[in-house]
Design a protein around this motif. Sequence first.
Motif, PDB file in Angstrom:
ATOM      1  N   TYR A   4      -7.335  -5.860  20.612  1.00 40.29           N
ATOM      2  CA  TYR A   4      -8.181  -5.916  22.546  1.00 40.29           C
ATOM      3  C   TYR A   4      -9.027  -4.349  22.262  1.00 40.29           C
ATOM      4  O   TYR A   4      -9.120  -4.207  21.270  1.00 40.29           O
ATOM      5  CB  TYR A   4      -6.925  -5.538  23.488  1.00 40.29           C
ATOM      6  CG  TYR A   4      -6.231  -4.094  23.076  1.00 40.29           C
ATOM      7  CD1 TYR A   4      -6.812  -3.396  23.848  1.00 40.29           C
ATOM      8  CD2 TYR A   4      -5.266  -4.025  22.959  1.00 40.29           C
ATOM      9  CE1 TYR A   4      -6.454  -2.104  24.551  1.00 40.29           C
ATOM     10  CE2 TYR A   4      -5.287  -2.725  22.017  1.00 40.29           C
ATOM     11  CZ  TYR A   4      -5.696  -1.544  23.194  1.00 40.29           C
ATOM     12  OH  TYR A   4      -4.490  -0.846  23.676  1.00 40.29           O
ATOM     13  N   THR A  37      -5.320  -2.975  30.255  1.00 43.41           N
ATOM     14  CA  THR A  37      -4.889  -3.227  29.140  1.00 43.41           C
ATOM     15  C   THR A  37      -4.628  -2.605  27.889  1.00 43.41           C
ATOM     16  O   THR A  37      -3.193  -3.168  27.295  1.00 43.41           O
ATOM     17  CB  THR A  37      -6.532  -3.343  28.925  1.00 43.41           C
ATOM     18  OG1 THR A  37      -7.151  -4.549  29.946  1.00 43.41           O
ATOM     19  CG2 THR A  37      -6.574  -3.922  27.317  1.00 43.41           C
ATOM     20  N   HIS A  41      -0.795  -4.074  26.392  1.00 39.37           N
ATOM     21  CA  HIS A  41      -1.177  -3.891  25.044  1.00 39.37           C
ATOM     22  C   HIS A  41       0.292  -3.181  24.442  1.00 39.37           C
ATOM     23  O   HIS A  41       0.101  -2.902  22.630  1.00 39.37           O
ATOM     24  CB  HIS A  41      -2.228  -3.978  24.450  1.00 39.37           C
ATOM     25  CG  HIS A  41      -2.484  -5.574  24.272  1.00 39.37           C
ATOM     26  ND1 HIS A  41      -3.766  -5.221  25.507  1.00 39.37           N
ATOM     27  CD2 HIS A  41      -3.332  -6.140  23.731  1.00 39.37           C
ATOM     28  CE1 HIS A  41      -4.698  -6.674  25.520  1.00 39.37           C
ATOM     29  NE2 HIS A  41      -3.894  -6.932  24.358  1.00 39.37           N
TER      30      HIS A  41
END
Length: 60
Positions: A4, A37, A41
């Motif tokens: 990512y 984010t 993750h």
Amino acid sequence: MSGYTTKMSIDLIDEICNSPSGYTKSMIQQALNDANTHYEHGNVSKSWYDSVCRILSSYL
């Protein structure tokens, strides 16, 4: 590779939290998005993410 991408590192988000008035609303919004984010993750704790949201939300 982490799988990512974010524009802001965890360290930069911490810096913004330490002095949010020195940053633009768009940078604060980016920090919130990237904090989410990082959290999704598994790179930061829920308490870190909650703290970032609490600190930065009032600056939007």
